[in-house]
Scaffold this active site. Sequence first.
Site, mmCIF file in Angstrom:
data_model
loop_
_atom_site.group_PDB
_atom_site.id
_atom_site.type_symbol
_atom_site.label_atom_id
_atom_site.label_comp_id
_atom_site.label_asym_id
_atom_site.label_seq_id
_atom_site.Cartn_x
_atom_site.Cartn_y
_atom_site.Cartn_z
ATOM 1 N N HIS A 211 37.248 100.413 55.999
ATOM 2 C CA HIS A 211 36.432 99.201 56.107
ATOM 3 C C HIS A 211 36.411 98.592 57.505
ATOM 4 O O HIS A 211 35.502 97.842 57.837
ATOM 5 C CB HIS A 211 36.956 98.162 55.096
ATOM 6 C CG HIS A 211 36.059 96.991 54.902
ATOM 7 N ND1 HIS A 211 36.333 95.739 55.422
ATOM 8 C CD2 HIS A 211 34.873 96.874 54.251
ATOM 9 C CE1 HIS A 211 35.369 94.899 55.090
ATOM 10 N NE2 HIS A 211 34.474 95.561 54.376
ATOM 11 N N ASN B 81 29.053 102.543 42.071
ATOM 12 C CA ASN B 81 28.138 102.582 43.212
ATOM 13 C C ASN B 81 26.709 102.844 42.769
ATOM 14 O O ASN B 81 25.761 102.228 43.270
ATOM 15 C CB ASN B 81 28.566 103.680 44.192
ATOM 16 C CG ASN B 81 29.795 103.315 45.001
ATOM 17 O OD1 ASN B 81 30.207 102.158 45.022
ATOM 18 N ND2 ASN B 81 30.368 104.289 45.672
ATOM 19 N N HIS C 226 28.754 86.185 58.021
ATOM 20 C CA HIS C 226 29.590 87.302 57.610
ATOM 21 C C HIS C 226 30.833 87.410 58.493
ATOM 22 O O HIS C 226 31.684 88.269 58.293
ATOM 23 C CB HIS C 226 28.759 88.598 57.685
ATOM 24 C CG HIS C 226 29.386 89.789 57.066
ATOM 25 N ND1 HIS C 226 29.835 90.867 57.806
ATOM 26 C CD2 HIS C 226 29.652 90.102 55.772
ATOM 27 C CE1 HIS C 226 30.333 91.784 57.000
ATOM 28 N NE2 HIS C 226 30.239 91.360 55.760
ATOM 29 N N ARG D 255 26.553 88.737 47.988
ATOM 30 C CA ARG D 255 26.009 89.324 46.760
ATOM 31 C C ARG D 255 27.098 89.704 45.759
ATOM 32 O O ARG D 255 28.082 90.345 46.100
ATOM 33 C CB ARG D 255 25.161 90.558 47.100
ATOM 34 C CG ARG D 255 24.513 91.196 45.871
ATOM 35 C CD ARG D 255 23.697 92.403 46.226
ATOM 36 N NE ARG D 255 22.377 92.043 46.711
ATOM 37 C CZ ARG D 255 21.794 92.604 47.761
ATOM 38 N NH1 ARG D 255 22.426 93.518 48.453
ATOM 39 N NH2 ARG D 255 20.593 92.242 48.133
#
Length: 679
Positions: free
Chosen positions: A588, A47, A426, A396
């Site tokens: 998520h 991260n 998305h 990305r």
Amino acid sequence: MEQIVETSFFNRDLSWLKFNERILMEAERSTVPLLERIKFLSIFSSNLDEFYRVRMPVLLALEKLSNKEDNDIRIDDNLLNTANELISEQQQRYGKVLKSDLIPLLKENKINLIYGQPFPAEIQKNITRYFLSQVMAFLQPVYINADTNFFPSNNELYFLITLKKKEDAEVVILNIPSNQLPRFYKVEVGDETFIVFLDDIVRFHLDRIFPEGEITGCYSFKVTRDAEIDLKDEYSGSLSEQLEKQLLKRDSGLATRFLHQPGIPANVFELLKKLFNLKKANRMEGGQYHNLKDFMGFPVNSPKLSNQNWPKICNTDLIDGSLTQAIYKNDIIVHTPYQSYDSVLRFFNEAAIDAEVREIYVTLYRVASDSKIVNALISAAKNGKKVTVLVELKARFDEANNIKWAKKMKEVGVDIIYSVTALKVHAKVALVKRQTGDRMRYSGLFSTGNFNESTAAFYTDHILMTANKEMLREVELLFIFLAKRVKPTSADLIKFNHLLVAQFNLQQVFLDLIDREIEHAKQGKPSGITIKMNNLEEKVLINKLYEASQAGVKIELIVRSICRLIPGIPGMSENIKVTRIVDRYLEHGRVFIFHNLGKNDVYLGSADWMNRNIYRRIEVCFPIYNEQIKQEMIDIIEIQKQDNVQAVCIDENMNNIPVKSSGTPVESQYDIYQLLKNK
């Protein structure tokens, strides 16, 4: 630490760093199994690398704007320093837990991680044999001078070596080939296991690599570079070709961090600074080991030191007969990773060979490296189906993989749509059209996460399988629009009555739903809002939540990562509670529940409330109409709201405060697994 509140909003980047601190907290927890704690160290490091690639360039740019204002936020001229202080503090905690806690615990279990120590005599011959037969082939020393044409690759590992040959001093860059070989090498001696870093294997044999010189210094380092890709809105050629060219440049972008072992001589650093264009990079001293994200490949497999295995739950009702016919009868929901992803794969597999299937439409954002779903779509095209796939090339760090699959699909006749440059798609939706006699029947998938069987193994998501023709007809209209490859010029361009679609009606419908709860609260009626998402940043929606809090609406937010909303401020947000859950699975799914006088409107979807999701992406959120599934979703979220083991509260100063346990411990992921297992 200085005040980190930006008027009525937390700072986006500092909030993200506090989320990474929450990851670090799992590595520090003694109740987490030992090998899982090591994985959390890996996640923290990964991260942080991404932060330096994606967000540090923004902070460096903002620093230039100190004491100025733009149209959105007041620039805090101390922001970069505050971020660096947070990172430095976290890295010190990282080193402490690794060296003081985890390495001794490994040793207690006869696992010896050699960390900054000499190799024990009993393993040296084995290591030298490995070096001579495997490692040496990948070493590429580069002698440095003012004319050297060498550029360190992004986030790869190197040694900076200073040599003395007779009267001459030389500087050499030596690669540590962790991109070609495993980072760790394991040697077993009796019942003892020794694990050594590849770095140390190279360092141990420097005299063999440089036999004619005296080694006066050896310092590990890496350079992290800006990951942004510059795509032009107006481009006459192929988007995929443009993107491929830009990807080749990504690893030579602006350096944002030069991380190195202490002790590099000042004159040598000045030479590197000029050669590698490090003028704007953050220079950070660290330990002798970098890229500790490689701990994810720690070569020990021990059930007693790992999480208890939770076998995937299979929906036995779907084993026999046709999945399509089951969907026609009733909506079905799959909760990954608790439940098996096989039914999602089966959805695409059945469509690929079903003689009645005429058309298949799907959006792909992040594709598995060996995607079974894409292979099913290729088979469908070869079987004569009309297959249309929106491939988002600008996902990305997945751009190259998506380009690869887009090319393979295009070769067999799949219609490939790329989004326009300034607008990412998305959404996670799929549609299948079947011709039964003279009747066209629809079935489809709506998901909170990508159609990716790899990430489905550890991302918590919800996939709705439905034959609701009104919802699926709106998906078809969306694909017709996306195929035109234009930006929406009006929110009324497509009338969505069921789906919430960013760029069309998503933000406005959410505002209206919050307004309805506000109105109920003002009338003295029951009200409430519960939202779970990954990130909360967009100010219009946050301000509406503040307004709802001030009206007396009780709001509970479960926000995994970035949260710019400040909870618990009297007169602004005293009715808002924010929690964050970090556990074995990555939270998520996006879930939105509005009380509606006890009727509970429930939406799921792909959209976080971030600027990029609201203003620069096509997102789809979808309603849950099936009452049984609606209650199931409410039950799952209620369990998460009661978590007092893995949840923390975010306080008004952005701190991660463990939830106070009252009575029975509730570990939500375990309890959700049991709920679904016993369903």
